[in-house]
Design a protein around this motif. Structure first.
Motif, PDB file in Angstrom:
ATOM      1  N   ARG A  13       2.345  18.911  -5.744  1.00 22.84           N
ATOM      2  CA  ARG A  13       0.918  18.775  -5.450  1.00 22.84           C
ATOM      3  C   ARG A  13       0.122  19.894  -6.116  1.00 22.84           C
ATOM      4  O   ARG A  13      -0.927  19.661  -6.730  1.00 22.84           O
ATOM      5  N   LEU A  14       0.623  21.125  -6.034  1.00 23.08           N
ATOM      6  CA  LEU A  14      -0.076  22.259  -6.630  1.00 23.08           C
ATOM      7  C   LEU A  14      -0.094  22.164  -8.156  1.00 23.08           C
ATOM      8  O   LEU A  14      -1.065  22.573  -8.800  1.00 23.08           O
ATOM      9  N   GLN A  17      -2.665  19.206  -8.971  1.00 23.98           N
ATOM     10  CA  GLN A  17      -4.012  19.305  -8.422  1.00 23.98           C
ATOM     11  C   GLN A  17      -4.911  20.087  -9.372  1.00 23.98           C
ATOM     12  O   GLN A  17      -4.527  21.124  -9.908  1.00 23.98           O
ATOM     13  N   ARG A  18      -6.104  19.584  -9.600  1.00 25.69           N
ATOM     14  CA  ARG A  18      -7.084  20.234 -10.473  1.00 25.69           C
ATOM     15  C   ARG A  18      -8.287  20.674  -9.634  1.00 25.69           C
ATOM     16  O   ARG A  18      -9.201  19.899  -9.398  1.00 25.69           O
ATOM     17  N   GLN A  23      -9.701  14.323  -6.166  1.00 27.97           N
ATOM     18  CA  GLN A  23      -8.840  14.349  -7.346  1.00 27.97           C
ATOM     19  C   GLN A  23      -8.916  13.000  -8.075  1.00 27.97           C
ATOM     20  O   GLN A  23      -9.301  11.991  -7.484  1.00 27.97           O
ATOM     21  N   SER A  39       2.117  13.794  -0.096  1.00 30.82           N
ATOM     22  CA  SER A  39       1.590  15.104  -0.475  1.00 30.82           C
ATOM     23  C   SER A  39       0.418  14.961  -1.449  1.00 30.82           C
ATOM     24  O   SER A  39      -0.580  15.691  -1.346  1.00 30.82           O
ATOM     25  N   LEU A  40       0.531  14.014  -2.383  1.00 30.74           N
ATOM     26  CA  LEU A  40      -0.548  13.774  -3.335  1.00 30.74           C
ATOM     27  C   LEU A  40      -1.789  13.208  -2.638  1.00 30.74           C
ATOM     28  O   LEU A  40      -2.921  13.569  -2.971  1.00 30.74           O
ATOM     29  N   ALA A  43      -3.656  15.879  -0.948  1.00 31.52           N
ATOM     30  CA  ALA A  43      -4.396  16.720  -1.888  1.00 31.52           C
ATOM     31  C   ALA A  43      -5.681  16.054  -2.366  1.00 31.52           C
ATOM     32  O   ALA A  43      -6.448  16.659  -3.125  1.00 31.52           O
ATOM     33  N   PHE A  45      -5.809  12.958  -3.994  1.00 29.21           N
ATOM     34  CA  PHE A  45      -5.628  11.989  -5.068  1.00 29.21           C
ATOM     35  C   PHE A  45      -5.798  10.569  -4.529  1.00 29.21           C
ATOM     36  O   PHE A  45      -5.429  10.270  -3.398  1.00 29.21           O
TER      37      PHE A  45
END
Length: 323
Positions: A13-14, A17-18, A23, A39-40, A43, A45
């Motif tokens: 994820r880190l 991730q932007r 996202q 997890s995505l 974050a 997404f």
């Protein structure tokens, strides 16, 4: 099929991730039980998942129903996109046109920004073949690359990562795949992870298979972004297959001299050509940089002695194999 640990999910994820906030859309293939997927989603997404295994599909569909449009799962196999088959496709085979329409992703010019990011773990079975197929599609602007410079974020074996990033002269690892990948992609290593993280038992947190059966190296999370300037000069999607097989044929005998290879292609004025390109006459095929191969191809395209028919049969045969 790998089962991944929660710690790895946070790392992925880190890496992907932007910044903060919403996202971009992400296409994930073979999510399995969905540990990385969740997890995505956490974050921010928006995720479209391609899953071919019916055992995982039901739980992923339940996850889709619990979210308000942030997640969609499709029964499909990323590595069975656009097969050379007549008639309607049956899952898990998938048409990239229908897939991109479902995601709401429109085609953009090659030099535009990345239209879509893809994430997944390359299966170890036929890993090299799968990388080659993606490379062919990228150079020919076919399949997913009809829509622009699609970015790949892939877990691949450390062995294949070493090949992709090898330097000229390293004859054991510097290969045709190396030259074409380095010319075609910006290659970034995002993370290296021990194999044990991919073989976690979800029930007890231990290894799902004996540690002695795990490879000694790592899996590498690699970002492959197609180069914006790939199709400048004489290289175009229409002649890219010829370029690919010129490079492949060059590595049939990587320690042979370039002048000998040019003679086998019926090029009589090789000395003049190499002088113009500032390439030494004694240069070996394995010592040429990727950019040298592109410059050589573009120069050969302008030579009356060079015929694309030299590679015609090999192009047709390999295209059938890839599909």
């Amino acid at each position: 099929r790998f089962i991944t640990c929660p710690q790895l999910a946070r790392t992925v994820r880190l890496c992907l991730q932007r910044g903060a906030g919403p996202q971009p859309l992400l296409l994930e293939f073979a999510p399995g039980p969905g540990i990385l997927t969740r997890s995505l989603l956490d974050a921010g997404f928006r995720v479209v998942a391609l899953e071919s295994n019916l055992d995982f599909l039901t739980d992923l569909q339940s996850l889709e129903n619990s979210l308000d449009g942030q997640f969609k799962v499709i029964h499909g196999d990323f590595f069975r996109l656009d097969p050379l088959a007549k008639g309607a496709l049956k899952p898990p085979a998938v048409s990239s046109d229908k897939l991109f329409e479902t995601m709401g992703v429109a085609a953009v010019p090659w030099r535009a920004d990345v239209p879509l990011k893809i994430f997944g773990i390359i299966p170890q079975q036929l890993e090299r073949n799968r990388l080659w197929r993606l490379l062919f599609a990228m150079y020919e602007c076919s399949s997913i690359y009809r829509y622009g410079r699609v970015e790949l974020n892939l877990f691949i074996s450390e062995k294949e990562y070493t090949v992709l990033t090898a330097k000229p002269g390293k004859t054991k690892v510097y290969q045709a795949l190396t030259v074409l990948a380095q010319l075609g992609y910006e290659i970034e290593l995002l993370h290296k992870e021990p194999w044990s993280s991919f073989a976690t038992n979800l029930k007890n947190g231990g290894l799902a298979i004996p540690k002695t059966m795990l490879p000694n190296d790592h899996l590498c999370l690699v970002r492959l972004t197609p180069q914006q300037n790939l199709f400048t000069g004489g290289l175009k999607p229409s002649n890219a297959s010829t370029f690919i097989f010129m490079v492949k044929q060059s590595f049939a005998k990587p320690k042979s001299r370039l002048t000998d290879r040019l003679s086998s292609w019926s090029l009589d004025n090789s000395g003049t050509l190499l002088k113009a390109l500032e390439i030494p006459k004694k240069a070996l095929m394995c010592n040429l940089y990727p950019e040298d191969y592109k410059r050589l191809f573009e120069a050969l395209q302008n030579s009356n002695m060079f015929a694309e028919t030299l590679f015609h049969d090999e192009v047709l045969t390999s295209t059938r194999i890839m599909n």
